[in-house]
Design a protein around this motif. Structure first.
Motif, PDB file in Angstrom:
ATOM      1  N   ALA A 110       0.826  -1.207   0.000  1.00  0.00           N
ATOM      2  CA  ALA A 110       0.000   0.000   0.000  1.00  0.00           C
ATOM      3  C   ALA A 110       0.860   1.257   0.000  1.00  0.00           C
ATOM      4  O   ALA A 110       0.553   2.241  -0.671  1.00  0.00           O
ATOM      5  CB  ALA A 110      -0.927  -0.008   1.213  1.00  0.00           C
ATOM      6  N   THR A 111       1.976   1.218   0.753  1.00  0.00           N
ATOM      7  CA  THR A 111       2.868   2.387   0.806  1.00  0.00           C
ATOM      8  C   THR A 111       3.508   2.647  -0.546  1.00  0.00           C
ATOM      9  O   THR A 111       3.611   3.783  -1.006  1.00  0.00           O
ATOM     10  CB  THR A 111       3.958   2.156   1.866  1.00  0.00           C
ATOM     11  OG1 THR A 111       3.332   1.899   3.135  1.00  0.00           O
ATOM     12  CG2 THR A 111       4.840   3.388   1.987  1.00  0.00           C
ATOM     13  N   LYS A 113       2.333   1.794  -3.482  1.00  0.00           N
ATOM     14  CA  LYS A 113       1.310   2.260  -4.419  1.00  0.00           C
ATOM     15  C   LYS A 113       1.020   3.734  -4.204  1.00  0.00           C
ATOM     16  O   LYS A 113       0.883   4.511  -5.153  1.00  0.00           O
ATOM     17  CB  LYS A 113       0.037   1.433  -4.228  1.00  0.00           C
ATOM     18  CG  LYS A 113      -1.060   1.762  -5.227  1.00  0.00           C
ATOM     19  CD  LYS A 113      -2.250   0.855  -5.043  1.00  0.00           C
ATOM     20  CE  LYS A 113      -3.330   1.169  -6.057  1.00  0.00           C
ATOM     21  NZ  LYS A 113      -4.521   0.290  -5.875  1.00  0.00           N
ATOM     22  N   LYS A 114       0.928   4.172  -2.932  1.00  0.00           N
ATOM     23  CA  LYS A 114       0.662   5.574  -2.622  1.00  0.00           C
ATOM     24  C   LYS A 114       1.793   6.468  -3.122  1.00  0.00           C
ATOM     25  O   LYS A 114       1.567   7.530  -3.705  1.00  0.00           O
ATOM     26  CB  LYS A 114       0.471   5.742  -1.114  1.00  0.00           C
ATOM     27  CG  LYS A 114       0.127   7.159  -0.693  1.00  0.00           C
ATOM     28  CD  LYS A 114      -0.078   7.226   0.802  1.00  0.00           C
ATOM     29  CE  LYS A 114      -0.410   8.659   1.227  1.00  0.00           C
ATOM     30  NZ  LYS A 114      -0.598   8.754   2.706  1.00  0.00           N
ATOM     31  N   THR A 115       3.040   6.026  -2.910  1.00  0.00           N
ATOM     32  CA  THR A 115       4.187   6.816  -3.371  1.00  0.00           C
ATOM     33  C   THR A 115       4.202   6.940  -4.887  1.00  0.00           C
ATOM     34  O   THR A 115       4.511   8.001  -5.445  1.00  0.00           O
ATOM     35  CB  THR A 115       5.486   6.158  -2.882  1.00  0.00           C
ATOM     36  OG1 THR A 115       5.430   6.003  -1.462  1.00  0.00           O
ATOM     37  CG2 THR A 115       6.683   7.005  -3.247  1.00  0.00           C
ATOM     38  N   THR A 116       3.860   5.862  -5.586  1.00  0.00           N
ATOM     39  CA  THR A 116       3.836   5.891  -7.053  1.00  0.00           C
ATOM     40  C   THR A 116       2.797   6.870  -7.575  1.00  0.00           C
ATOM     41  O   THR A 116       3.048   7.623  -8.520  1.00  0.00           O
ATOM     42  CB  THR A 116       3.539   4.480  -7.598  1.00  0.00           C
ATOM     43  OG1 THR A 116       4.510   3.554  -7.074  1.00  0.00           O
ATOM     44  CG2 THR A 116       3.599   4.464  -9.112  1.00  0.00           C
ATOM     45  N   VAL A 117       1.624   6.874  -6.954  1.00  0.00           N
ATOM     46  CA  VAL A 117       0.559   7.794  -7.381  1.00  0.00           C
ATOM     47  C   VAL A 117       0.973   9.242  -7.149  1.00  0.00           C
ATOM     48  O   VAL A 117       0.751  10.120  -7.981  1.00  0.00           O
ATOM     49  CB  VAL A 117      -0.748   7.473  -6.621  1.00  0.00           C
ATOM     50  CG1 VAL A 117      -1.804   8.542  -6.900  1.00  0.00           C
ATOM     51  CG2 VAL A 117      -1.275   6.109  -7.029  1.00  0.00           C
ATOM     52  N   GLU A 118       1.606   9.509  -5.999  1.00  0.00           N
ATOM     53  CA  GLU A 118       2.045  10.883  -5.704  1.00  0.00           C
ATOM     54  C   GLU A 118       3.087  11.353  -6.718  1.00  0.00           C
ATOM     55  O   GLU A 118       3.051  12.494  -7.188  1.00  0.00           O
ATOM     56  CB  GLU A 118       2.607  10.951  -4.289  1.00  0.00           C
ATOM     57  CG  GLU A 118       1.542  10.783  -3.206  1.00  0.00           C
ATOM     58  CD  GLU A 118       2.146  10.781  -1.817  1.00  0.00           C
ATOM     59  OE1 GLU A 118       3.391  10.769  -1.719  1.00  0.00           O
ATOM     60  OE2 GLU A 118       1.386  10.809  -0.839  1.00  0.00           O
TER      61      GLU A 118
END
Length: 224
Positions: A110-111, A113-118
């Motif tokens: 999850a971490t 994925k969140k970093t990639t989106v940002e």
């Protein structure tokens, strides 16, 4: 036959109007009073149902606790071999070890994925910002839409925000106009204590890519 003039005094006309407004006001008050009574009755019923539900909750909880208690008493009454206890303890230990890494892996995923989106969002914002033409080119294009027509700085500032979605202070817009005046691309004059800026009528409008190419060639010539 000619209509007879209305000889009703103006005081009587206003009195009739006031009377009608007063009657409508009282009717509205009666309607709101009935609505308030209904809401108060609904509130009393809801409170009654809530209190009844709270009173029934402890009894339900006590009933649900009866079955586990009976099971514990039955387990105490039944003798358990010592070997069975050891096997049970050994069987539980690996289960705890296998569940922990799964939870950690899910959190790491999850971490990431969140970093990639940002990062992707930031990249899109930076790309869009780089694609915007320089402010002075947009200001010049606004003036050239009406060549020969004088513009105030605040008019250019308003059109820049409304039509081109560019946020800049009025002082920044005025600085861009003064820079264009120094380059001879815009004319400046004072009219009725106001500074007006005008694009000459004898020049053609350049597209943004052509202006950027011209600017790049000027830089190369200067470096040479």
């Amino acid at each position: 036959m000619a209509e007879e003039p209305d000889n009703t005094p103006i005081q009587s006309k206003y009195a009739q109007q006031y009377g009608a407004d007063l009657a409508a006001n009282r009717e509205e008050q009666e309607r709101l009073a009935e609505r308030l009574k209904q809401l108060q009755a609904d509130e009393a019923w809801l409170l009654q149902q809530l209190e009844a539900k709270k009173a029934g909750a402890p009894a339900k909880a006590a009933a649900s606790q009866t079955v586990p208690q009976q099971r514990r008493e039955a387990a105490k009454a039944t003798p358990v071999p010592s070997n069975a206890k050891k096997k049970t303890t050994r069987a539980k230990t690996p289960a705890k070890r296998t569940h922990a890494p799964k939870a950690k892996a899910g959190g790491d995923k999850a971490t990431v994925k969140k970093t990639t989106v940002e990062k992707a969002t930031q990249h899109v914002a930076e790309t869009a910002k780089r694609a915007e033409p320089p402010l002075h080119e947009v200001v010049l294009s606004i003036l050239r839409t009406q060549p020969g027509h004088p513009h105030l700085a605040r008019e250019v500032h308003t059109e820049l925000a409304d039509k081109h979605r560019r946020s800049a202070s009025i002082q920044v817009v005025r600085n861009s106009l003064e820079s264009l005046v120094k380059k001879g691309m815009v004319e400046k004059e004072n009219k009725q204590n106001s500074v007006m800026y005008t694009a000459p009528t004898g020049r053609t409008v350049e597209s943004v890519p052509e202006a950027a190419a011209e600017k790049a060639s000027e830089k190369v010539t200067a470096d040479a």
